[in-house]
Design an enzyme around this catalytic site. Structure first.
Site, PDB file in Angstrom:
ATOM      1  N   CYS A   1     -35.961  18.394  31.974  1.00  0.00           N
ATOM      2  CA  CYS A   1     -35.957  16.947  31.747  1.00  0.00           C
ATOM      3  C   CYS A   1     -34.561  16.504  31.267  1.00  0.00           C
ATOM      4  CB  CYS A   1     -37.034  16.622  30.716  1.00  0.00           C
ATOM      5  SG  CYS A   1     -37.132  14.885  30.285  1.00  0.00           S
TER       6      CYS A   1
ATOM      7  N   SER B   1     -36.993  -2.577 -14.795  1.00  0.00           N
ATOM      8  CA  SER B   1     -36.913  -3.314 -13.540  1.00  0.00           C
ATOM      9  C   SER B   1     -37.210  -4.776 -13.821  1.00  0.00           C
ATOM     10  CB  SER B   1     -37.870  -2.727 -12.517  1.00  0.00           C
ATOM     11  OG  SER B   1     -39.145  -2.662 -13.086  1.00  0.00           O
ATOM     12  N   LEU B   2     -37.222  -5.574 -12.790  1.00  0.00           N
ATOM     13  CA  LEU B   2     -37.441  -7.006 -12.957  1.00  0.00           C
ATOM     14  C   LEU B   2     -38.767  -7.399 -12.340  1.00  0.00           C
ATOM     15  CD1 LEU B   2     -33.920  -8.251 -11.830  1.00  0.00           C
ATOM     16  CD2 LEU B   2     -34.879  -8.542 -14.115  1.00  0.00           C
TER      17      LEU B   2
ATOM     18  N   GLU C   1     -24.435  -2.766 -10.085  1.00  0.00           N
ATOM     19  CA  GLU C   1     -25.008  -2.294  -8.835  1.00  0.00           C
ATOM     20  C   GLU C   1     -23.897  -1.758  -7.945  1.00  0.00           C
ATOM     21  OE1 GLU C   1     -28.256  -2.895  -8.956  1.00  0.00           O
ATOM     22  OE2 GLU C   1     -28.997  -2.683  -6.906  1.00  0.00           O
TER      23      GLU C   1
ATOM     24  N   TYR D   1     -22.972  -6.388 -14.098  1.00  0.00           N
ATOM     25  CA  TYR D   1     -23.646  -7.621 -14.505  1.00  0.00           C
ATOM     26  C   TYR D   1     -24.373  -7.577 -15.844  1.00  0.00           C
ATOM     27  CZ  TYR D   1     -27.298  -5.058 -12.010  1.00  0.00           C
ATOM     28  OH  TYR D   1     -28.155  -4.100 -11.568  1.00  0.00           O
TER      29      TYR D   1
ATOM     30  N   CYS E   1     -38.672  12.477  33.951  1.00  0.00           N
ATOM     31  CA  CYS E   1     -38.821  13.593  34.898  1.00  0.00           C
ATOM     32  C   CYS E   1     -40.217  13.647  35.522  1.00  0.00           C
ATOM     33  CB  CYS E   1     -38.489  14.915  34.216  1.00  0.00           C
ATOM     34  SG  CYS E   1     -39.726  15.414  33.009  1.00  0.00           S
TER      35      CYS E   1
ATOM     36  N   LYS F   1     -28.949 -11.085  -6.513  1.00  0.00           N
ATOM     37  CA  LYS F   1     -29.599  -9.789  -6.683  1.00  0.00           C
ATOM     38  C   LYS F   1     -28.992  -8.852  -5.640  1.00  0.00           C
ATOM     39  CE  LYS F   1     -34.050  -7.708  -7.607  1.00  0.00           C
ATOM     40  NZ  LYS F   1     -33.891  -6.452  -6.893  1.00  0.00           N
TER      41      LYS F   1
ATOM     42  N   LYS G   1     -31.838 -15.138 -15.566  1.00  0.00           N
ATOM     43  CA  LYS G   1     -31.895 -14.549 -16.902  1.00  0.00           C
ATOM     44  C   LYS G   1     -31.791 -15.633 -17.958  1.00  0.00           C
ATOM     45  CE  LYS G   1     -29.475 -10.484 -15.155  1.00  0.00           C
ATOM     46  NZ  LYS G   1     -28.231  -9.724 -15.047  1.00  0.00           N
TER      47      LYS G   1
ATOM     48  N   ASP H   1       0.843  -1.192   0.000  1.00  0.00           N
ATOM     49  CA  ASP H   1       0.000   0.000   0.000  1.00  0.00           C
ATOM     50  C   ASP H   1       0.880   1.243   0.000  1.00  0.00           C
ATOM     51  OD1 ASP H   1      -1.944  -1.815   0.248  1.00  0.00           O
ATOM     52  OD2 ASP H   1      -2.733  -1.098   2.180  1.00  0.00           O
TER      53      ASP H   1
ATOM     54  N   ASP I   1     -28.182  -5.773  -3.408  1.00  0.00           N
ATOM     55  CA  ASP I   1     -29.084  -4.781  -2.831  1.00  0.00           C
ATOM     56  C   ASP I   1     -28.357  -3.446  -2.737  1.00  0.00           C
ATOM     57  OD1 ASP I   1     -31.362  -3.774  -1.816  1.00  0.00           O
ATOM     58  OD2 ASP I   1     -31.153  -4.674   0.170  1.00  0.00           O
TER      59      ASP I   1
ATOM     60  N   CYS J   1     -43.773  11.514  31.908  1.00  0.00           N
ATOM     61  CA  CYS J   1     -42.435  11.316  31.353  1.00  0.00           C
ATOM     62  C   CYS J   1     -41.664  10.328  32.230  1.00  0.00           C
ATOM     63  CB  CYS J   1     -41.700  12.651  31.283  1.00  0.00           C
ATOM     64  SG  CYS J   1     -40.000  12.471  30.735  1.00  0.00           S
TER      65      CYS J   1
ATOM     66  N   PHE K   1       2.216   1.878  -3.372  1.00  0.00           N
ATOM     67  CA  PHE K   1       1.130   2.365  -4.221  1.00  0.00           C
ATOM     68  C   PHE K   1       0.872   3.851  -3.955  1.00  0.00           C
ATOM     69  CE2 PHE K   1      -3.250   3.188  -5.384  1.00  0.00           C
ATOM     70  CZ  PHE K   1      -3.426   2.468  -6.561  1.00  0.00           C
TER      71      PHE K   1
ATOM     72  N   CYS L   1     -42.768  15.312  26.085  1.00  0.00           N
ATOM     73  CA  CYS L   1     -42.601  15.782  27.451  1.00  0.00           C
ATOM     74  C   CYS L   1     -42.361  17.286  27.349  1.00  0.00           C
ATOM     75  CB  CYS L   1     -41.404  15.100  28.120  1.00  0.00           C
ATOM     76  SG  CYS L   1     -40.901  15.958  29.622  1.00  0.00           S
TER      77      CYS L   1
ATOM     78  N   ARG M   1     -30.229   5.204 -12.282  1.00  0.00           N
ATOM     79  CA  ARG M   1     -31.402   4.682 -12.970  1.00  0.00           C
ATOM     80  C   ARG M   1     -32.467   5.756 -13.163  1.00  0.00           C
ATOM     81  NH1 ARG M   1     -35.945   1.321 -11.021  1.00  0.00           N
ATOM     82  NH2 ARG M   1     -36.824   0.425 -12.906  1.00  0.00           N
TER      83      ARG M   1
ATOM     84  N   GLU N   1     -27.975 -15.382 -11.001  1.00  0.00           N
ATOM     85  CA  GLU N   1     -27.047 -14.437 -10.374  1.00  0.00           C
ATOM     86  C   GLU N   1     -27.595 -13.987  -9.044  1.00  0.00           C
ATOM     87  OE1 GLU N   1     -26.584 -11.038 -12.916  1.00  0.00           O
ATOM     88  OE2 GLU N   1     -26.199 -12.329 -14.637  1.00  0.00           O
TER      89      GLU N   1
HETATM   90  S1  IVH Z   1     -30.527  -7.242 -14.377  1.00  0.00           S
HETATM   91  C1  IVH Z   1     -33.734  -5.562 -17.276  1.00  0.00           C
HETATM   92  N1  IVH Z   1     -29.088  -8.373 -12.519  1.00  0.00           N
HETATM   93  O1  IVH Z   1     -32.501  -5.126  -9.580  1.00  0.00           O
HETATM   94  C2  IVH Z   1     -33.298  -5.898 -15.941  1.00  0.00           C
HETATM   95  N2  IVH Z   1     -30.435  -6.529 -11.916  1.00  0.00           N
HETATM   96  O2  IVH Z   1     -35.499  -4.803 -10.306  1.00  0.00           O
HETATM   97  C3  IVH Z   1     -31.911  -5.525 -15.730  1.00  0.00           C
HETATM   98  N3  IVH Z   1     -30.238  -5.866  -9.573  1.00  0.00           N
HETATM   99  O3  IVH Z   1     -32.584  -2.036 -11.158  1.00  0.00           O
HETATM  100  C4  IVH Z   1     -31.463  -5.789 -14.375  1.00  0.00           C
HETATM  101  N4  IVH Z   1     -28.763  -7.400  -9.006  1.00  0.00           N
HETATM  102  O4  IVH Z   1     -30.620  -2.511  -9.703  1.00  0.00           O
HETATM  103  C5  IVH Z   1     -29.976  -7.401 -12.807  1.00  0.00           C
HETATM  104  N5  IVH Z   1     -27.723  -9.465 -10.979  1.00  0.00           N
HETATM  105  C6  IVH Z   1     -28.594  -8.490 -11.274  1.00  0.00           C
HETATM  106  C7  IVH Z   1     -29.049  -7.580 -10.304  1.00  0.00           C
HETATM  107  C8  IVH Z   1     -29.986  -6.607 -10.674  1.00  0.00           C
HETATM  108  C9  IVH Z   1     -29.488  -6.371  -8.584  1.00  0.00           C
HETATM  109  C10 IVH Z   1     -31.172  -4.730  -9.430  1.00  0.00           C
HETATM  110  C11 IVH Z   1     -30.969  -3.644 -10.434  1.00  0.00           C
HETATM  111  C12 IVH Z   1     -32.292  -3.388 -11.073  1.00  0.00           C
HETATM  112  C13 IVH Z   1     -33.230  -4.100 -10.171  1.00  0.00           C
HETATM  113  C14 IVH Z   1     -34.338  -4.665 -11.012  1.00  0.00           C
END
Ligand code: IVH
Length: 672
Positions: free
Chosen positions: A433, A83-84, A172, A224, A412, A115, A291, A34, A117, A409, A37, A427, A136, A113
């Site tokens: 207090c 979204s999914l 993500e 991803y 007090c 998901k 997927k 480190d 968070d 309270c 670096f 209170c 997004r 894969e």
């Molecule tokens: S694919 C068309 N892969 O989930 C869908 N999404 O509800 C493209 N997320 O907004 C998303 N892990 O933020 C995909 N392995 C993963 C994911 C992932 C988390 C989130 C992503 C997306 C939300 C969809």
């Protein structure tokens, strides 16, 4: 070193640092220490400072941040960010897979894969260089947070290998659990409220306007998905693997973060594995994403209005346990708000022992019909703080009695009040207090308020309990003798505390105003009020109408300010603090400032004759302007110094942004 040599050296250092960065952060296999670096990074930074003409927005030095964005520009996504669909059972997965088989006549392989968070991000690369990172947003349009994303070490600024000319990668951004816990521990130490969960913290971090602050938060990113015209592979997995070879951190097959499956049974096995193993991950996931691998099959399946038919997610259920509610106690905050707390028989939930949970307010207790001694269900979803979601009525004992909410309270003894339309009981004994007094003092000394060095919540407790302070003004009457008499207070610490108090007399009025803890007067509101009213006397005399005439001050804030100054006790406190030397008027300096560049966005580039770049930036902010890192259509002025990069000039010219010299800048500020 001549300019030519410097240019070469800079290029060589950048290359070496990009490589070591990848080895360290993406491969987790560092080759140099480190220390080494950092030394190379420092060397590069020094050269870049001397030779700003070789500025490169993708230099490894950009990882440390430093850009002030001002405002995030809206950007339309080239490919909408969808979204999914969600599933919660294997039956639903089976039904989804069946629809997939029906929707395409091709052989289908799936890719499973995790998901993640966190916060979705789309990052564009042109000719191997990171050019833009966009959130997004609503799926159609997001915000440009490029400067912040560049500070994330696992996001390559410059690609390697055989990458396509132009593409977007999605993934993500998240906060690793270790970073989150460490940060919260530090916050609690400093007397700040801990953050709720890693996802919200990551999201909030990305919205910070100061990329150096973002860099300090150590976010991470998993990529991803690829989008573009000339991707090398015909399938999702092939392209993800190719992206790894360009330097991206992608889900690892070895750790089973990503897996090819050919049947629903295999998908189920993947889900079952992660349903238990997810607790061991260094980051949070909230499910699994499935997927269809082949792009051709994806294409024939297409999309619904909101989400692709070729993918779905399986959401993990929030973990639940049942335990005994031993007692309901009440907590009193600095504003006098009383919150009921459930004290539970300790129980293990989602990897941590849970002992307490908030019950929010009296209505919540009534809604749940919760009683002391009940067996209750506790859940931990996305939030770190557990929730009580219900009572197991079958286990309720015959002798159980409805819970009666506190009338007085707990600290007090004063009768609690609950205003019409308010959820919380208060209170009203704000002057007498103890937790309210201590809470106010803790707020007063906190970092964003008076920021008193050497004083923390624990010392406040001890000072209060020893009868040495009764309010914030009391702090300024403390002597070294008082302090040393306290248990566990060394002479050095006492000196530091007194010096901290002395230094706080220079804290500007706006922060003193914030420190007073007037309800609804946060940092930003305090700043507005200080700038508009200039002195505490004018502010204290302002009517509600005058207050609401101020930009962004609404009726609720105005009423609260009036109530505060209407109380004699508060007026006395202000007088006492003023006597001690605290600032209750804005500085002459600040008075002059604040208008010349109000609402303007400036970009600073090159080296200057009369002041350093940092001093120039500080002057802009003092004059109410914003400093942005790069030239855009939102830029009002580009302040051009010596050796400014030609690219910036060109961009400013093409956008019609006014380019001014240092002299012109000074004129602008001084003549206003
Ligand atoms: S694919 C068309 N892969 O989930 C869908 N999404 O509800 C493209 N997320 O907004 C998303 N892990 O933020 C995909 N392995 C993963 C994911 C992932 C988390 C989130 C992503 C997306 C939300 C969809």
């Amino acid at each position: 070193m001549n300019t030519e040599q410097a240019e070469k050296k800079i290029a060589a250092l950048r290359k070496t640092l990009h490589e070591h960065n990848h080895k360290y952060y993406v491969e987790s296999a560092p080759e140099i220490s480190d220390f080494e670096f950092d030394r190379l990074l420092e060397e590069l930074a020094a050269l870049e400072k001397t030779y700003p003409e070789f500025d490169d927005p993708n230099s490894p030095t950009k990882r440390v941040g430093g850009d002030i964005t001002g405002k995030f520009e809206k950007v339309r996504h080239t490919y909408p960010m969808l979204s999914l669909s969600n599933t919660y059972s294997t039956d639903e997965i089976r039904a989804w897979a069946e629809r997939v088989h029906k929707g395409t006549d091709r052989e289908v392989t799936f890719v499973c894969e995790l998901k993640y968070d966190g916060v979705a991000i789309g990052i564009k690369y042109v000719q191997g260089l990171l050019v833009q990172a966009v959130t997004r947003g609503d799926g159609e349009t997001g915000e440009d947070i490029t400067a912040n994303v560049k500070t994330i070490r696992t996001v390559p600024l410059k690609l390697r290998g055989d990458y396509p000319e132009n593409f977007e990668i999605r993934g993500e951004i998240f906060m690793p659990l270790k970073v989150f816990t460490e940060m919260n521990a530090a916050r609690v130490d400093a007397g700040d409220e801990p953050y709720m969960n890693p996802r919200n913290t990551a999201s909030g971090t990305l919205k910070l306007q100061d990329s150096a602050a973002v860099a300090a938060r150590r976010l991470d990113c998993m990529l991803y998905g690829l989008y573009g015209e000339n991707l090398p592979g015909e399938s999702h997995l092939e392209n993800v693997e190719a992206a790894a070879s360009w330097g991206f951190k992608v889900p690892s097959a070895k750790e089973r973060y990503i897996e090819r499956c050919t049947s629903v049974n295999e998908i189920e096995a993947f889900i079952a594995h992660w349903e238990t193993e997810r607790r061991k991950l260094p980051f949070e996931i909230d499910g699994v994403v499935i997927k269809v691998d082949s792009y051709a099959a994806q294409k024939s399946l297409g999309f619904t209005a909101k989400s692709p038919r070729w993918a779905t997610s399986f959401k993990f259920k929030a973990e639940q346990v049942s335990t005994q509610l031993e007692k309901i106690t009440f907590q009193v905050g600095r504003t006098g708000a009383v919150t009921p707390v459930a004290n539970l028989k300790p129980v293990l939930l989602a990897g941590t022992t849970v002992k307490r949970a908030s019950l929010h307010n009296a209505d919540q207790i009534e809604r749940l019909d919760i009683r002391e001694g009940d067996s209750v269900f506790v859940e931990k979803g996305g939030e770190i703080i557990p929730k009580i979601i219900g009572v197991d009525f079958t286990a309720r004992k015959a002798e159980s009695k409805p819970f009666s909410y506190a009338e007085n309270c707990p600290e007090c003894g004063t009768a609690l009040v609950r205003q019409e339309g308010e959820a919380l009981h208060y209170c009203p004994n704000s002057a007498g207090c103890p937790p309210q007094i201590k809470g106010r003092i803790e707020h007063f000394i906190s970092r964003k308020a008076m920021n008193i060095d050497g004083l923390g919540a624990e010392t406040v407790d001890r000072l209060f309990d020893a009868g040495l302070i009764k309010d914030v003004a009391g702090l300024y009457a403390l002597t070294a003798k008082d302090l040393i008499a306290l248990e566990r207070m060394a002479e050095k610490s006492a000196e530091k505390l007194l010096a901290g108090l002395e230094a706080s007399k220079n804290v500007p009025f706006e922060r003193v105003l914030f420190a007073l803890g007037i309800r609804y007067v946060g940092e930003t509101v305090a700043k507005k009020l200080a700038r508009s009213f200039e002195t505490v006397d004018v502010l204290a005399a302002a009517t509600e109408e005058e207050l609401t005439e101020t930009d962004e001050i609404g009726a609720r804030i105005a009423a609260s300010v009036r109530t505060f100054f209407a109380e004699e006790e508060n007026r006395n406190l202000v007088a006492a603090l003023r006597d001690k030397g605290l600032k209750f008027a804005i500085d002459a300096d600040a008075k002059r400032a604040g208008s010349a560049l109000e609402g303007k966005t400036l970009v600073v580039s090159g080296v200057f004759l009369n002041m350093s770049r940092d001093a120039l930036k500080a002057e802009i902010e003092k004059q109410g302007g914003k400093v942005a890192g790069g030239v855009s259509s939102n830029t009002d002025y580009l302040v051009a110094g010596d050796k400014m990069g030609p690219a910036k000039r060109k961009k400013a010219e093409s956008l019609g942004v006014k380019i001014i010299s240092e002299d012109e800048f000074l004129k602008l500020v001084n003549e206003a």
